[in-house]
Enzyme design. Structure first.
Site, PDB file in Angstrom:
ATOM      1  N   LYS A   4      12.643   4.099 -32.979  1.00 12.30           N
ATOM      2  CA  LYS A   4      11.607   4.787 -33.505  1.00 12.30           C
ATOM      3  C   LYS A   4      11.796   6.043 -32.989  1.00 12.30           C
ATOM      4  CE  LYS A   4       6.589   4.452 -33.009  1.00 12.30           C
ATOM      5  NZ  LYS A   4       5.442   3.591 -32.204  1.00 12.30           N
TER       6      LYS A   4
ATOM      7  N   SER B 127       1.815   1.901 -35.224  1.00 11.33           N
ATOM      8  CA  SER B 127       2.433   3.403 -35.636  1.00 11.33           C
ATOM      9  C   SER B 127       4.085   2.955 -35.957  1.00 11.33           C
ATOM     10  CB  SER B 127       2.472   4.471 -34.763  1.00 11.33           C
ATOM     11  OG  SER B 127       2.825   3.807 -33.416  1.00 11.33           O
TER      12      SER B 127
ATOM     13  N   SER C 139       0.517  -1.034 -31.836  1.00 16.64           N
ATOM     14  CA  SER C 139       1.708  -0.301 -32.947  1.00 16.64           C
ATOM     15  C   SER C 139       3.137  -0.862 -33.075  1.00 16.64           C
ATOM     16  CB  SER C 139       1.880   1.036 -32.289  1.00 16.64           C
ATOM     17  OG  SER C 139       0.879   1.744 -32.588  1.00 16.64           O
TER      18      SER C 139
END
Lengths: 93, 479
Positions: free
Chosen positions: B72, B147, B171
């Site tokens: 990420k 997210s 997330s």
């Protein structure tokens, strides 16, 4: 629906954000709604309830210096640099 | 069959037997990326040459040797960009490895690319990215969740084998549910946050997104453990998770919190999750109804505490030492205000303002300190529930993936989507989402299992047993 307590303009100044007029208006309405949702917390009885601050047992270490980032890598992302220093606008006149 | 369609565990077995080379895995993944990344847009950066070189040099004797893993874009990896999908970190190159990244490197993993996210991890749809939206591989008109939407979409879309994400209010778990893969949020303190760009420091956790529970346990085993650089990590030593799968849920006490099965929730979601509970019962687990009475206040508590912490953590983005700096600043105040105004997106600004407000003079008691106390009560809710249960079983998301653009003008509605994941972060316990069904329109539905603090082993055993008795994990998206 805006909250009478939240002055977005004043808070933006505290947070060092130069909002546009449109943003100020929009956020006032949106955050007003969010804050209304939060009013319900006031009704929850919390006398004698301790505040939670994880972790449970904070750990400290001995004050012994150890290697960290090199000067070169610490400066590697600086927008402007000279003489091993980061260059910024003048602060004190 | 493309190597990109296999699991980490099965590829590791084949690499160890020298049946395949790491370069072949990377090459197959790149082929899939060439076919589908244009549609999905899961990645912010892909470094083909470095990945192929690392694959050739990989030490196959290590636990993740030769396995390509995506990161990420909020995890610092030495020499690589780390944009957090924000304009304010354009051009930034990480001068160090996050501990999670270093541990994967030590375990022999190869890094293929960095995945898209909501800016600074603030969002539930990846629509708050300054680098474009990511699309759900099951239906490209829909969100992948957020997210960690890029990580979830990449894993589900077969353009990554596994990825790291971060979970502050759901997330990792929510995008895993919406994309039909496995997402694990470990216990707070299990994996080091050093080098993860901080959003809310008392809530953030790094975790894996994978195709299977076995892969999740594999990654967790390499990631977990005390780190002197993060003094919130637990001092107990790292474990090897799911080393001996039991394939059994016999005797397990599984609680269904009644506040997570509410009137008006999506019918297909409720049906799939209740069917999962039935499976547990038929296979020897005891199902009991429990209560987490403070569930309705969790969103309010979270959006006070997380935004307060974020307002402090994001103060460092001021145009001085790294990242974007506004052009020709008049003075220091102008430098700060214009850099941040130009560099941050609207959701980040909203949260900074809310967080600054709840910490400001005259309001701290009513908001921040009150929320901290209610957080304590939420934690107690979970502790009480776990006195009579080994695990809790809930839906991960109140509904399947909604359409892109549907909620972007209504922040409060977007926040309410986090209702089932958020309390786990507030209580600091562990949670995993795994596929438990599909809607009539072929959208994934996620099951969440919640364990007590440091209860990952039991949670992974149960998740693995359920997963392997069903075929949901094998189903591939149409894209």
């Amino acid at each position: 629906m805006s909250s009478p307590k939240l002055n977005v303009s004043d808070v933006a100044t505290l947070a060092r954000l130069a909002l546009t007029k449109e943003e100020t208006e929009k956020f006032t309405a949106q955050l007003g709604q969010v804050l209304s949702h939060m009013e319900a917390l006031a009704k929850i009885p919390t006398d004698n309830v301790p505040e939670v601050h994880p972790p449970d047992h904070p750990v400290l270490r001995q004050d012994i210096p150890s290697p960290s980032l090199s000067l070169e890598s610490a400066l590697s992302n600086a927008p402007a640099q000279a003489n091993d220093l980061i260059v910024v606008p003048k602060i004190v006149e | 069959m493309s190597l990109a369609h296999e699991t980490v565990a099965s590829l590791r077995r084949r690499l160890a037997k020298k049946e395949i080379k790491s370069r072949e895995i990377v090459t197959d993944l790149l082929k899939e990326i060439d076919a589908r990344e244009k549609t999905i847009h899961a990645y912010t950066h892909i470094d083909r040459e470095t990945a192929l070189k690392a694959a050739d040099e990989a030490d196959l004797s290590r636990p993740l040797g030769g396995v390509p893993i995506a990161l990420k874009d909020n995890l610092n990896a030495n020499g690589d960009p780390c944009t957090c999908s924000s304009k304010i970190l354009e051009g930034y190159k990480a001068p160090y490895d996050a501990t999670a990244v270093a541990r994967l490197r030590q375990a022999g993993a190869v890094f293929l690319g960095r995945t898209n996210m909501d800016e600074f991890a603030m969002g539930s749809s990846t629509e708050n990215s300054a680098l474009g939206v990511t699309r759900n591989p099951w239906d490209s008109s829909r969100i992948p969740g957020g997210s960690s939407g890029g990580s979830a979409a990449a894993v589900a879309g077969r353009i990554a084998l596994a990825a790291l994400g971060s979970d502050t209010g759901g997330s990792i778990r929510q995008p895993a549910a919406l994309c039909g893969c496995v997402g694990l949020k470990p216990t707070y303190g299990r994996i080091s946050r050093y080098g993860l760009v901080a959003f809310a420091s008392s809530l953030d956790q790094v975790g894996p997104l994978t195709r299977t529970v076995e892969d999740s346990a594999l990654l967790l085993s390499s990631l977990a453990g005390h780190d002197p650089r993060d003094n919130t990590t637990d001092s107990r030593s790292a474990e090897s998770f799911l080393a001996k799968p039991t394939h059994s849920v016999k005797g397990l006490k599984v609680g269904l919190p009644k506040e997570y099965f509410i009137p008006g929730m999506d019918a297909e979601t409720e049906q799939a999750v209740r069917a999962a509970a039935d499976w547990f019962q038929k296979n020897g687990a005891e199902i009991k109804e429990v209560s987490l009475p403070l569930t309705p206040s969790a969103i309010a508590v979270y959006y006070i505490l997380a935004t307060a912490e974020a307002s402090a953590n994001l103060a460092r983005f001021d145009g001085v030492r790294y990242g974007r700096r506004a052009a020709d600043p008049k003075d220091v105040l102008d430098l700060y205000q214009r850099t941040r105004e130009e560099g941050f997106g609207p959701e980040v600004k909203r949260r900074i303002i809310l967080g600054t407000f709840v910490l400001s003079a005259g309001y701290t008691d009513a908001y921040y300190r009150k929320a901290q106390k209610v957080r304590g009560l939420i934690r107690q809710d979970f502790e009480k529930a776990f006195q009579g249960c080994d695990l809790l079983l809930t839906p991960t998301s109140p509904e399947p993936a909604f359409k892109l653009g549907e909620r972007t003008q209504d922040p409060l509605k977007m926040y309410l989507a986090d209702v089932f994941t958020i309390s786990v972060n507030l209580a600091g316990t562990c949670g995993i989402s795994l596929p438990c069904g599909f809607t009539k329109s072929n959208l994934p539905i996620g099951l969440q299992l919640i364990g007590p603090r440091f209860g990952e082993e039991k949670m992974l055993q149960a998740a693995h047993a359920y997963e392997q008795s069903h075929d949901f994990w094998r189903r591939m998206p149409p894209i």
